[in-house]
Design a protein around this motif. Structure first.
Motif, PDB file in Angstrom:
ATOM      1  N   THR A 175       0.765  -1.199  -0.145  1.00  0.00           N
ATOM      2  CA  THR A 175       0.100  -0.103  -0.050  1.00  0.00           C
ATOM      3  C   THR A 175       0.881   1.253   0.071  1.00  0.00           C
ATOM      4  OG1 THR A 175      -1.871   1.289   1.264  1.00  0.00           O
ATOM      5  CG2 THR A 175      -0.276   0.014   2.520  1.00  0.00           C
ATOM      6  N   VAL A 189       0.384   3.760   1.858  1.00  0.00           N
ATOM      7  CA  VAL A 189       0.324   4.216   3.261  1.00  0.00           C
ATOM      8  C   VAL A 189       1.775   3.860   3.810  1.00  0.00           C
ATOM      9  CG1 VAL A 189      -0.521   4.159   5.376  1.00  0.00           C
ATOM     10  CG2 VAL A 189      -2.225   4.215   3.322  1.00  0.00           C
ATOM     11  N   ASP A 231       2.927  11.644  14.575  1.00  0.00           N
ATOM     12  CA  ASP A 231       2.493  11.592  15.785  1.00  0.00           C
ATOM     13  C   ASP A 231       2.799  10.661  16.895  1.00  0.00           C
ATOM     14  OD1 ASP A 231       0.499  13.330  14.560  1.00  0.00           O
ATOM     15  OD2 ASP A 231      -0.966  11.681  13.751  1.00  0.00           O
ATOM     16  N   ARG A 233      -4.089   3.417  16.774  1.00  0.00           N
ATOM     17  CA  ARG A 233      -5.377   3.705  16.247  1.00  0.00           C
ATOM     18  C   ARG A 233      -6.221   4.219  17.303  1.00  0.00           C
ATOM     19  NH1 ARG A 233      -6.588   6.847  13.645  1.00  0.00           N
ATOM     20  NH2 ARG A 233      -8.589   6.099  12.748  1.00  0.00           N
ATOM     21  N   GLU A 286      -2.902   8.813  13.765  1.00  0.00           N
ATOM     22  CA  GLU A 286      -3.074   8.423  12.186  1.00  0.00           C
ATOM     23  C   GLU A 286      -1.619   8.627  11.638  1.00  0.00           C
ATOM     24  OE1 GLU A 286      -6.000  10.736  10.202  1.00  0.00           O
ATOM     25  OE2 GLU A 286      -7.672  10.292  11.534  1.00  0.00           O
ATOM     26  N   ARG A 287      -0.682   9.007  11.954  1.00  0.00           N
ATOM     27  CA  ARG A 287       0.612   9.250  11.323  1.00  0.00           C
ATOM     28  C   ARG A 287       1.525   8.459  12.417  1.00  0.00           C
ATOM     29  NH1 ARG A 287       2.885  14.017  11.239  1.00  0.00           N
ATOM     30  NH2 ARG A 287       4.186  13.384   9.613  1.00  0.00           N
ATOM     31  N   SER A 330      -3.159  -1.425   5.780  1.00  0.00           N
ATOM     32  CA  SER A 330      -4.283  -1.322   4.930  1.00  0.00           C
ATOM     33  C   SER A 330      -5.755  -1.603   5.597  1.00  0.00           C
ATOM     34  CB  SER A 330      -4.210  -2.654   3.884  1.00  0.00           C
ATOM     35  OG  SER A 330      -4.422  -3.676   4.200  1.00  0.00           O
ATOM     36  N   GLY A 377      -6.703   1.953   9.060  1.00  0.00           N
ATOM     37  CA  GLY A 377      -7.184   3.134   8.932  1.00  0.00           C
ATOM     38  C   GLY A 377      -6.074   4.235   9.273  1.00  0.00           C
ATOM     39  N   VAL A 378      -4.727   3.979   9.065  1.00  0.00           N
ATOM     40  CA  VAL A 378      -3.841   4.961   9.066  1.00  0.00           C
ATOM     41  C   VAL A 378      -3.678   5.956   7.895  1.00  0.00           C
ATOM     42  CG1 VAL A 378      -2.798   3.562  10.982  1.00  0.00           C
ATOM     43  CG2 VAL A 378      -1.945   3.532   8.431  1.00  0.00           C
ATOM     44  N   SER A 379      -3.053   7.209   8.086  1.00  0.00           N
ATOM     45  CA  SER A 379      -2.982   7.820   6.812  1.00  0.00           C
ATOM     46  C   SER A 379      -1.560   7.817   6.349  1.00  0.00           C
ATOM     47  CB  SER A 379      -3.577   9.410   7.143  1.00  0.00           C
ATOM     48  OG  SER A 379      -2.587   9.845   8.090  1.00  0.00           O
ATOM     49  N   GLU A 380      -0.530   7.530   7.300  1.00  0.00           N
ATOM     50  CA  GLU A 380       0.862   7.433   6.918  1.00  0.00           C
ATOM     51  C   GLU A 380       1.408   6.474   8.088  1.00  0.00           C
ATOM     52  OE1 GLU A 380       4.572  10.375   6.343  1.00  0.00           O
ATOM     53  OE2 GLU A 380       3.179  10.714   7.711  1.00  0.00           O
ATOM     54  N   CYS A 381       2.152   5.588   7.462  1.00  0.00           N
ATOM     55  CA  CYS A 381       3.034   4.641   8.313  1.00  0.00           C
ATOM     56  C   CYS A 381       4.128   4.490   7.693  1.00  0.00           C
ATOM     57  CB  CYS A 381       2.160   3.126   8.331  1.00  0.00           C
ATOM     58  SG  CYS A 381       2.772   1.790   9.576  1.00  0.00           S
TER      59      CYS A 381
END
Length: 150
Positions: A2, A4, A18, A95, A100-101, A126, A129-133
């Motif tokens: 992904t 992400v 974060d 989460r 999210e980051r 995937s 629900g994270v925006s950045e990993c």
């Protein structure tokens, strides 16, 4: 994989996210590797029991706003299914805390298994629900004695 999840070459204490997470497999991890680095930057104050997660507010010596120490009593996962379970649980904890980051400071044991860890993290992310990993395998700080002392 992904979009992400991204590998990044940066020491864990310098990741601007974060939360930066470090996995602990036994008590020695608090002295060595990424968890040891983050614990030192936070002032050596953390003692830890395995199979718990501890969230600590960062200080000016760690770029992330928070640091998560995530205990895994089963030891470093050998099977892919155990690794996916560990990473899914780690992201779930992040989460639930509202992050999210997220960045994972991969333990030293993951260096030889990058081809397993990064795809397993992508699979876990995937559905999380994270925006950045981000994931870092950078352990250069273990051998760099020329860096600044805080």
């Amino acid at each position: 994989m992904t979009d992400v999840v991204q590998e990044i070459a940066c020491p864990p204490d310098q990741l601007e996210v974060d939360v930066v997470a470090a996995v602990l497999f036994d008590g020695r991890d608090m002295l060595n590797g990424p968890a040891g680095l983050l614990n030192r930057r936070l002032g050596y104050g953390l003692s830890f029991s395995i199979d718990r997660s501890v969230l600590v507010r960062s200080n000016h010596k760690v770029a992330a706003r928070w640091v998560l120490f995530h205990g895994w009593a089963a030891g470093c996962p050998e099977r892919d299914s155990d690794l996916r379970g560990l990473l899914a649980e780690l992201l779930r904890v992040c989460r639930r805390a509202g992050f999210e980051r997220i960045a994972l400071a991969a333990p030293e044991a993951a260096l030889a298994k990058r081809n397993q860890w990064t795809p397993a993290l992508a699979e876990a992310a995937s559905g999380a629900g994270v925006s950045e990993c981000l994931i870092t395998y950078d352990h250069s700080y273990l051998h760099d004695h020329t860096g600044p002392v805080f």
